[in-house]
Design a protein around this motif. Sequence first.
Motif, short mmCIF file in Angstrom:
data_model
loop_
_atom_site.label_atom_id
_atom_site.label_comp_id
_atom_site.label_asym_id
_atom_site.label_seq_id
_atom_site.Cartn_x
_atom_site.Cartn_y
_atom_site.Cartn_z
N ALA A 104 -6.39 -14.26 17.62
CA ALA A 104 -6.57 -15.67 17.96
C ALA A 104 -5.35 -16.24 18.68
CB ALA A 104 -6.86 -16.49 16.71
N ASP A 105 -4.56 -15.36 19.31
CA ASP A 105 -3.39 -15.83 20.06
C ASP A 105 -3.09 -14.81 21.15
OD1 ASP A 105 -1.88 -13.66 18.86
OD2 ASP A 105 -1.59 -14.92 17.09
N ASP A 106 -1.99 -15.02 21.87
CA ASP A 106 -1.61 -14.14 22.97
C ASP A 106 -0.36 -13.33 22.64
OD1 ASP A 106 -3.68 -14.79 24.72
OD2 ASP A 106 -2.61 -16.51 25.56
N ASN A 107 -0.13 -13.05 21.36
CA ASN A 107 1.05 -12.30 20.96
C ASN A 107 0.93 -10.83 21.37
OD1 ASN A 107 2.19 -14.58 19.85
ND2 ASN A 107 1.40 -14.18 17.80
N MET A 108 1.98 -10.08 21.11
CA MET A 108 2.02 -8.67 21.47
C MET A 108 1.48 -7.82 20.32
SD MET A 108 5.19 -6.41 22.96
CE MET A 108 4.91 -4.79 23.66
N TYR A 109 0.38 -7.14 20.58
CA TYR A 109 -0.27 -6.30 19.57
C TYR A 109 -0.46 -4.89 20.12
CZ TYR A 109 -1.60 -10.72 17.30
OH TYR A 109 -1.58 -11.95 16.69
N HIS A 110 -0.76 -3.98 19.21
CA HIS A 110 -1.29 -2.68 19.61
C HIS A 110 -2.40 -2.30 18.64
CE1 HIS A 110 0.82 0.15 16.68
NE2 HIS A 110 1.38 -1.01 16.43
N ILE A 111 -3.37 -1.56 19.14
CA ILE A 111 -4.55 -1.17 18.36
C ILE A 111 -4.49 0.33 18.15
CG2 ILE A 111 -7.08 -1.04 18.42
CD1 ILE A 111 -7.01 -3.60 20.17
N PRO A 112 -4.59 0.82 16.90
CA PRO A 112 -4.34 2.24 16.61
C PRO A 112 -5.29 3.18 17.34
CG PRO A 112 -5.36 1.13 14.73
CD PRO A 112 -4.99 0.06 15.70
N SER A 113 -4.83 4.42 17.47
CA SER A 113 -5.55 5.41 18.28
C SER A 113 -6.91 5.80 17.72
CB SER A 113 -4.69 6.67 18.44
OG SER A 113 -3.55 6.41 19.21
N ASN A 114 -7.15 5.54 16.44
CA ASN A 114 -8.47 5.90 15.91
C ASN A 114 -9.54 4.86 16.22
OD1 ASN A 114 -7.57 3.93 14.15
ND2 ASN A 114 -8.03 5.07 12.28
N ILE A 115 -9.14 3.78 16.90
CA ILE A 115 -10.09 2.76 17.32
C ILE A 115 -10.49 3.05 18.76
CG2 ILE A 115 -10.49 0.30 17.65
CD1 ILE A 115 -10.17 1.22 14.72
N SER A 116 -11.77 3.27 18.98
CA SER A 116 -12.27 3.68 20.29
C SER A 116 -12.34 2.51 21.26
CB SER A 116 -13.65 4.31 20.14
OG SER A 116 -14.54 3.41 19.48
N CYS A 117 -12.40 2.84 22.54
CA CYS A 117 -12.60 1.84 23.58
C CYS A 117 -13.44 2.47 24.69
CB CYS A 117 -11.27 1.32 24.13
SG CYS A 117 -10.30 2.53 25.04
N VAL A 118 -13.68 1.73 25.74
CA VAL A 118 -14.58 2.20 26.80
C VAL A 118 -14.10 3.50 27.44
CG1 VAL A 118 -13.46 0.84 28.62
CG2 VAL A 118 -15.90 1.42 28.82
N VAL A 119 -12.80 3.73 27.45
CA VAL A 119 -12.27 4.96 28.05
C VAL A 119 -12.84 6.19 27.35
CG1 VAL A 119 -10.16 6.34 28.32
CG2 VAL A 119 -10.18 3.92 28.97
N ASP A 120 -12.97 6.13 26.04
CA ASP A 120 -13.53 7.26 25.29
C ASP A 120 -14.97 7.54 25.74
OD1 ASP A 120 -11.30 7.72 23.33
OD2 ASP A 120 -11.77 5.63 22.87
#
Length: 436
Positions: free
Chosen positions: A119-135
Amino acid sequence: MSPASLLSTVLVAAASVRLAAAASAQVFSPPSKGPLVQTANYTSFSNTTLHDHKVVKGKVFDRIIQVWLENTDFDVAGSTPIFESLSSQGITFTNYHGVTHPSEPNYIASVGGDFFGMADDNMYHIPSNISCVVDLLEDRGISWATYQENMPGVGYYGYGYTQANYINSSAAAYTYYYRKHNPLMIYDSVALNAERVKRVRTFNDFANDVVNGTLPQWTFITPNMVNDAHDTTIDFAADFLEYWLLPLLTDPRVNGERTLILLTFDENETYGIQNTVYTIALGTAIPVNLRGTIDDTVYTHYSMLSTVQNNWSLKSLGRQDTNASIASVFDFVAKKTGHKNTPVAANKVPHFNLTGVAGGPLTSAHYVPFSAPNILAKGAGSGGVHLNKGIDLRLTEAKLPAPVNVTAHNTTTPWQMSPETTSGKKVIPCAEAKCP
């Protein structure tokens, strides 16, 4: 006046002040002699090119190019001459929505099927076990890349990048690039993968790839903070589109046979109204008889995922990309593939102007761990739900603990980083397994 009306009035007034200030501050200046001419204004020149010559045929289109602009109400964009002109060349989606506020969660949702409570524009990262369109794309051998204007180099990890002001050389340095508008870089499965991260590229790389005839089949393009209207106005962005997009529409190396170009906005400007954004489907993939028409089907940024899945018969992510009521496949595609969208009555359309009320792993106020995808979900493609290595299928959404305000424990979500972080290392005390 009701509290809601008062809030809306305040937000509109604040937006007007921001737009007025931006308008007086900067006037559009082309960063280069043309969209396919490399420039020192982009900090680093391209010394590599992709080698994407294989074409995986889609059912309706063979290439999709997504171009994202920023923070503009539907009516404001629609009253701008260049958008009126572009609408005459394609299909205007009049019922297309961002999925939340502010910017960053919309970006990550468009490639991952969820904004995970952000709910903000802070700096995050999403772990590698979470898929995205690239997969999903790589499963079918479909080439991809993202191109970020004024990102200083391929795979740059930092929160932002400040450089010399190319619009006004006597002015202070300017932060033209922010990671929050670069969604694939937020997913560790891309950013921490030595091969994939080479496909997080700059606008000089875009010029190089186009000239070499190796533009990928799936691309995500983000102009810089002034050219996308974030720090400026829609008129400024319109000047950018005349300089950058219009020449590319007539270049077969970009808008070649069976190409879909989607021009959209991350969110609207006025939070107190429905989050409808002006979106146009352009390109050679648009049937001639549909150019200059409108489509009032309910779409969201999740529709980008479902449409790509439907076109190439991809697996799904098992998240909101499989929610038929808010992830309709673009109608002109669905009619050709035989996909049946779920109609949504006007009084049943969700209100997509959330501001910090959803629980998830990317919020400290309502923190819950990442859940597994819904493996029983039915997407618009085929082949079931994609699962990344390391996902815990036991941690379903139904089994998640109640949201916790971890800030009350003097910490933050484990997936938030300091803006000074330039690697994937977590620099905050709360570990996923030990969060309250």
